[in-house]
Design a protein around this motif. Structure first.
Motif, PDB file in Angstrom:
ATOM      1  N   ASP A 146      67.506  53.925  -7.598  1.00 55.16           N
ATOM      2  CA  ASP A 146      67.312  55.374  -7.519  1.00 55.16           C
ATOM      3  C   ASP A 146      68.702  56.007  -7.651  1.00 55.16           C
ATOM      4  OD1 ASP A 146      66.757  57.988  -7.003  1.00 55.16           O
ATOM      5  OD2 ASP A 146      65.543  57.609  -5.207  1.00 55.16           O
ATOM      6  N   VAL A 147      68.885  56.735  -8.711  1.00 51.97           N
ATOM      7  CA  VAL A 147      70.205  57.253  -9.055  1.00 51.97           C
ATOM      8  C   VAL A 147      70.629  58.397  -8.135  1.00 51.97           C
ATOM      9  CG1 VAL A 147      71.416  58.437 -10.918  1.00 51.97           C
ATOM     10  CG2 VAL A 147      69.954  56.499 -11.432  1.00 51.97           C
ATOM     11  N   GLU A 148      69.645  59.112  -7.593  1.00 55.37           N
ATOM     12  CA  GLU A 148      69.950  60.326  -6.831  1.00 55.37           C
ATOM     13  C   GLU A 148      70.822  60.060  -5.586  1.00 55.37           C
ATOM     14  OE1 GLU A 148      69.342  63.258  -8.001  1.00 55.37           O
ATOM     15  OE2 GLU A 148      70.256  64.193  -6.224  1.00 55.37           O
ATOM     16  N   PRO A 149      70.438  59.076  -4.732  1.00 56.33           N
ATOM     17  CA  PRO A 149      71.297  58.817  -3.557  1.00 56.33           C
ATOM     18  C   PRO A 149      72.699  58.370  -3.943  1.00 56.33           C
ATOM     19  CG  PRO A 149      69.176  57.673  -3.355  1.00 56.33           C
ATOM     20  CD  PRO A 149      69.221  58.253  -4.726  1.00 56.33           C
ATOM     21  N   VAL A 150      72.825  57.661  -5.064  1.00 57.06           N
ATOM     22  CA  VAL A 150      74.162  57.215  -5.490  1.00 57.06           C
ATOM     23  C   VAL A 150      74.994  58.421  -5.899  1.00 57.06           C
ATOM     24  CG1 VAL A 150      75.431  55.705  -7.072  1.00 57.06           C
ATOM     25  CG2 VAL A 150      73.159  55.034  -6.288  1.00 57.06           C
ATOM     26  N   LEU A 151      74.344  59.350  -6.593  1.00 51.21           N
ATOM     27  CA  LEU A 151      75.038  60.587  -6.989  1.00 51.21           C
ATOM     28  C   LEU A 151      75.494  61.364  -5.749  1.00 51.21           C
ATOM     29  CD1 LEU A 151      75.800  62.625  -9.227  1.00 51.21           C
ATOM     30  CD2 LEU A 151      73.485  63.519  -9.088  1.00 51.21           C
ATOM     31  N   ARG A 152      74.577  61.445  -4.749  1.00 49.72           N
ATOM     32  CA  ARG A 152      74.935  62.161  -3.509  1.00 49.72           C
ATOM     33  C   ARG A 152      76.060  61.450  -2.774  1.00 49.72           C
ATOM     34  NH1 ARG A 152      69.463  62.778  -2.476  1.00 49.72           N
ATOM     35  NH2 ARG A 152      69.562  61.112  -0.916  1.00 49.72           N
ATOM     36  N   ARG A 153      76.008  60.101  -2.790  1.00 52.95           N
ATOM     37  CA  ARG A 153      76.986  59.330  -2.011  1.00 52.95           C
ATOM     38  C   ARG A 153      78.382  59.423  -2.617  1.00 52.95           C
ATOM     39  NH1 ARG A 153      76.349  52.780  -1.257  1.00 52.95           N
ATOM     40  NH2 ARG A 153      78.269  52.392  -0.084  1.00 52.95           N
ATOM     41  N   PHE A 154      78.478  59.349  -3.950  1.00 52.33           N
ATOM     42  CA  PHE A 154      79.804  59.273  -4.563  1.00 52.33           C
ATOM     43  C   PHE A 154      80.210  60.543  -5.305  1.00 52.33           C
ATOM     44  CE2 PHE A 154      78.273  54.813  -4.352  1.00 52.33           C
ATOM     45  CZ  PHE A 154      79.153  54.392  -3.372  1.00 52.33           C
ATOM     46  N   GLY A 155      79.238  61.423  -5.540  1.00 56.49           N
ATOM     47  CA  GLY A 155      79.566  62.715  -6.135  1.00 56.49           C
ATOM     48  C   GLY A 155      79.967  62.652  -7.591  1.00 56.49           C
TER      49      GLY A 155
END
Ligand code: SF4
Length: 421
Positions: free
Chosen positions: A359-368
């Motif tokens: 799931d790409v969304e949490p990774v985007l949130r985590r690393f910005g």
């Protein structure tokens, strides 16, 4: 380590030794990256010794005439204490003893490391403690002691049921010893997995189907099934360059991979990762931490770790590791902060190995930082190599065979971490 897949453990053999940040100098600590997995932590312990070197192996394994078990126990305990001091307040969900051949460790060292780790950190109630073992009779004799020491999951490097194939692979055990060790393991540990290597030279679909059918009848709830890969610098690499034997071509290997997928799925042990199969609920929780890009401490020669946004690498050569420990109180050779882009890139490389995908969304949130190029993802969905819903991406069976090139295609930035399949 038993498997020919270098990325599966806390040991990643691609780094050089003694480069990067000099830990004896004083540097301002890099800003930690946000963590994805609450306070959970996995611990990897690398035991670097084997009785002999298998010709396909590029793991950090060494053959030594004598091993001072007491000195190694003290060294690993000190290396562990160093990590624990940097990671206070975490919950330990798994310990994995890999190698090398960790079943050659004295059970008292295994016990001391488990006792220390579970007192330095809060231990999860259902903590998973795995140890890799080779199935020769001397090691099988230790299984009861290892279980008494706290190991609750054994991963057995059976590799083949055929004596000729075992000789070709340079294994120090026979097929009969493999079956016997499996029986003893199943009587000693609540959870047992074993490894097989397939796609050996000349291996046909019929032969692999028979082998895999037998493997699936043996009653374990987890199997690791690796295709033979020829790694640079190994004895097999030299033999292939001399044309001593030929590996299967890509189509033959792909047919065996598809057969594996079909047979394991219909037996109720589908692939949950490229080379790993389990009944639902029996996946390796430790390896899932890597693939979900959680934090893990890695101790022992050559072990890699990921903690608080840092990557850590221990000295690979056992003697260098021991002298670093005596000098510095830890075995770290390199420690460096990962940039958000590097971390997001690693999360993608690891996550796409899973059958459930990432799931790409949490990774985007985590690393910005952006992790994938969606227009390219959609192109590969169109060609049948990926599937996606709103933010989750998965490989299809066809896509899994081309994971390296898919990663290169969809990453928002160029991936830096190689993947073996
Ligand atoms: S047993 Fe063989 S494959 Fe496993 S780490 Fe040792 S040399 Fe490598």
């Amino acid at each position: 380590m038993n498997s020919p897949l270098p990325l599966a453990g806390g040991e990643e053999p691609r780094s050089g030794e003694g480069v990067g940040l000099n830990l004896n100098e004083s540097h301002p600590p890099p800003a930690p990256l946000p963590q994805a997995v609450g306070g959970d932590l996995a611990l990897y312990v690398h035991w670097p010794f084997c009785v002999s070197k298998c010709p396909y192996c590029d793991f950090n394994s060494h053959v030594r005439a004598e091993i001072d078990q007491q000195a190694w126990q003290e060294a690993l305990l000190a290396d562990l204490a160093h990590e624990a001091q940097l990671l206070p307040g975490r919950k330990l969900t798994s310990i994995f003893f890999g190698g090398g051949t960790p079943s050659l460790m004295s059970p008292s060292t295994v016990e001391a490391l488990i006792a220390s780790a579970t007192s330095l950190w809060q231990s999860a109630q259902d903590i998973e403690i795995t140890l890799e073992a080779n199935p020769n009779s001397v090691e099988a004799e230790r299984f009861a002691d290892l279980a008494a020491a706290g190991v609750n999951r054994l991963s057995l490097g059976i590799q083949s049921f055929d004596d000729e194939a075992l000789r070709f692979l340079g294994r120090a055990h026979s097929a009969a010893e493999g079956f016997r060790a499996l029986e003893i393991a199943q009587a000693s540990f609540p959870r047992v997995s074993f490894d097989l290597i397939y796609a050996l030279p000349g291996e046909t679909e019929e032969r692999w189907e028979a082998t895999l059918g037998r493997a699936l009848s043996l009653g374990t709830t987890h199997l690791s099934l690796y295709q033979l890969t020829i790694e640079p610098g190994t004895r097999f690499a030299t033999m292939v360059s001399r044309r001593d034997f030929e590996t299967l071509d890509a189509d033959e290997a792909a047919a065996l991979y598809e057969l594996t997928d079909t047979l394991t799925s219909s037996a109720g042990l589908p692939a949950y990762e490229i080379s790993n199969h389990a009944r639902p609920g029996h996946e390796s929780r430790h390896n899932l931490t890597y693939w979900r890009y959680g934090d893990y401490a890695g101790i022992g020669p050559g072990a890699h770790g990921r903690r608080l946004g840092m990557r850590t690498v221990r000295h690979r050569k056992p003697e260098n590791f021991l002298s670093a420990l005596a000098r510095n109180g830890h075995g770290i050779a390199e420690e460096a902060a990962l940039s958000p882009t590097e971390a997001a890139d690693e999360a993608l490389v690891m996550g796409l190995r899973l059958a459930k995908g990432i799931d790409v969304e949490p990774v985007l949130r985590r690393f910005g930082v952006p992790i994938v190029d969606w227009s390219r993802v959609d192109r590969l969905v169109g060609s049948g190599h990926l599937t996606r819903d709103a933010t989750r991406i998965r490989t299809t069976r066809e896509g899994r065979l081309l994971l390296d090139s898919i990663l290169g295609e969809i990453a928002a930035v160029e991936p830096t971490l190689a993947v073996a399949s």
